[in-house]
Design a protein around this motif. Structure first.
Motif, mmCIF file in Angstrom:
data_model
loop_
_atom_site.group_PDB
_atom_site.id
_atom_site.type_symbol
_atom_site.label_atom_id
_atom_site.label_comp_id
_atom_site.label_asym_id
_atom_site.label_seq_id
_atom_site.Cartn_x
_atom_site.Cartn_y
_atom_site.Cartn_z
ATOM 1 N N ARG A 1 0.809 -1.213 0.000
ATOM 2 C CA ARG A 1 0.000 0.000 0.000
ATOM 3 C C ARG A 1 0.843 1.263 0.000
ATOM 4 N NH1 ARG A 1 -2.886 0.416 4.708
ATOM 5 N NH2 ARG A 1 -3.882 2.227 3.781
ATOM 6 N N LEU A 2 2.158 1.119 -0.079
ATOM 7 C CA LEU A 2 3.032 2.292 -0.080
ATOM 8 C C LEU A 2 2.808 3.105 -1.347
ATOM 9 C CD1 LEU A 2 5.378 3.937 1.184
ATOM 10 C CD2 LEU A 2 6.949 2.461 -0.088
ATOM 11 N N VAL A 3 2.541 4.395 -1.180
ATOM 12 C CA VAL A 3 2.344 5.326 -2.290
ATOM 13 C C VAL A 3 3.621 6.129 -2.499
ATOM 14 C CG1 VAL A 3 1.133 7.420 -3.019
ATOM 15 C CG2 VAL A 3 -0.148 5.519 -2.035
ATOM 16 N N GLY A 4 4.029 6.277 -3.750
ATOM 17 C CA GLY A 4 5.169 7.111 -4.082
ATOM 18 C C GLY A 4 4.695 8.397 -4.730
ATOM 19 N N LEU A 5 5.216 9.531 -4.272
ATOM 20 C CA LEU A 5 4.799 10.820 -4.811
ATOM 21 C C LEU A 5 5.993 11.595 -5.360
ATOM 22 C CD1 LEU A 5 2.279 12.080 -2.087
ATOM 23 C CD2 LEU A 5 1.807 10.737 -4.144
ATOM 24 N N THR A 6 5.789 12.239 -6.495
ATOM 25 C CA THR A 6 6.790 13.111 -7.099
ATOM 26 C C THR A 6 6.042 14.294 -7.710
ATOM 27 O OG1 THR A 6 8.690 13.195 -8.621
ATOM 28 C CG2 THR A 6 6.797 11.874 -9.311
ATOM 29 N N GLY A 7 6.670 15.018 -8.592
ATOM 30 C CA GLY A 7 6.023 16.183 -9.196
ATOM 31 C C GLY A 7 7.041 17.044 -9.890
ATOM 32 N N THR A 8 6.661 18.254 -10.194
ATOM 33 C CA THR A 8 7.615 19.201 -10.762
ATOM 34 C C THR A 8 8.569 19.639 -9.650
ATOM 35 O OG1 THR A 8 6.289 21.148 -10.233
ATOM 36 C CG2 THR A 8 5.837 20.044 -12.336
ATOM 37 N N ALA A 9 9.655 20.263 -10.055
ATOM 38 C CA ALA A 9 10.611 20.755 -9.061
ATOM 39 C C ALA A 9 9.926 21.731 -8.102
ATOM 40 C CB ALA A 9 11.789 21.426 -9.757
ATOM 41 N N ALA A 10 9.044 22.569 -8.626
ATOM 42 C CA ALA A 10 8.352 23.554 -7.791
ATOM 43 C C ALA A 10 7.381 22.867 -6.825
ATOM 44 C CB ALA A 10 7.595 24.543 -8.667
ATOM 45 N N GLN A 11 6.678 21.842 -7.286
ATOM 46 C CA GLN A 11 5.737 21.135 -6.421
ATOM 47 C C GLN A 11 6.458 20.408 -5.292
ATOM 48 O OE1 GLN A 11 3.845 18.780 -9.482
ATOM 49 N NE2 GLN A 11 2.015 20.077 -9.502
#
Length: 223
Positions: A145-155
């Motif tokens: 159930r581990l969620v991985g989060l990323t995004g733009t450099a600003a986010q």
């Protein structure tokens, strides 16, 4: 240019180090001398940018917009109603990140049915390399159930600021093969996205489970 880079580094580093010092003091102080969070002392967590408060004058957490390992845009509201066990790191980390995520995985397993109330989350501090696909392959090695989060450099920068996380690229000869220097706390957020407690690096799975259960019991008693 070098002066500007130094100024940017100091802007990031100083608040993170100040927070780390406060947390180190809080974790090392005897229970009777630790400052109570507003949630435990008044029955309601402070609404300081959406974050909780566990050390005097320091708000941690808040709204965020990121992308999960499936490529879906998520916010703090995506996990409303769940306790959140959050760790900030990166998939190319050689030792600390896999160790801490393994502890989180063991804690989730030991929680049993109580673990259904907890959402484990891994937030990348390396958006340049940690694409959703990279995160998908990585988190699959740990809890299902581990969620991985990323995004733009600003986010990502906005999220690290909100959680007082220090993260900086370690310069090397190969621009594509580098390390990230980063803080190593695991944050337990309550279902309203307020900080409940912080686990320092080296916390065992057993102690993490104990801390989670204590936070849940305190929240239930305050209702």
């Amino acid at each position: 240019m070098a002066k500007k880079r130094l100024i940017r580094l100091l802007v990031t580093l100083v608040p993170a180090l100040a927070f780390a010092a406060l947390v180190a003091w809080w974790l090392g102080a005897p229970p009777s001398s630790r400052p109570a969070s507003s949630a435990s002392s008044t029955g309601a967590a402070p609404a300081s940018g959406g974050g909780g408060q566990i050390v005097p004058g320091v708000a941690v957490g808040g709204p965020f917009t990121l992308v999960d390992q499936s490529g879906k845009t998520v916010t703090e509201k995506s996990y409303a109603g769940f306790w959140r066990l959050m760790f900030f790191g990166y998939t190319f980390c050689p030792d600390i990140c896999p160790t801490e995520l393994q502890v989180m995985t063991q804690a989730m397993d030991q929680l049993g049915v109580e673990g259904d109330k907890v959402q484990p989350i891994f937030v990348s501090v390396d958006p340049g390399r940690d694409t959703p696909q990279q995160l998908s392959d990585y988190v699959a090695q740990f809890h299902p159930r581990l969620v991985g989060l990323t995004g733009t450099a600003a986010q990502v920068a906005a999220a690290t600021r909100a959680w007082r996380v220090y993260a900086a690229k370690v310069a090397g000869d190969d621009p594509d093969n580098y390390l990230m220097d980063h803080s190593t706390y695991v944050y337990l957020m309550d279902p309203d996205n307020h900080l409940a407690t912080i686990f320092a690096r080296g916390t065992t799975a057993e102690d993490m489970v104990k801390g989670i259960r204590e936070a849940m019991a305190k929240a239930s008693a305050g209702k």
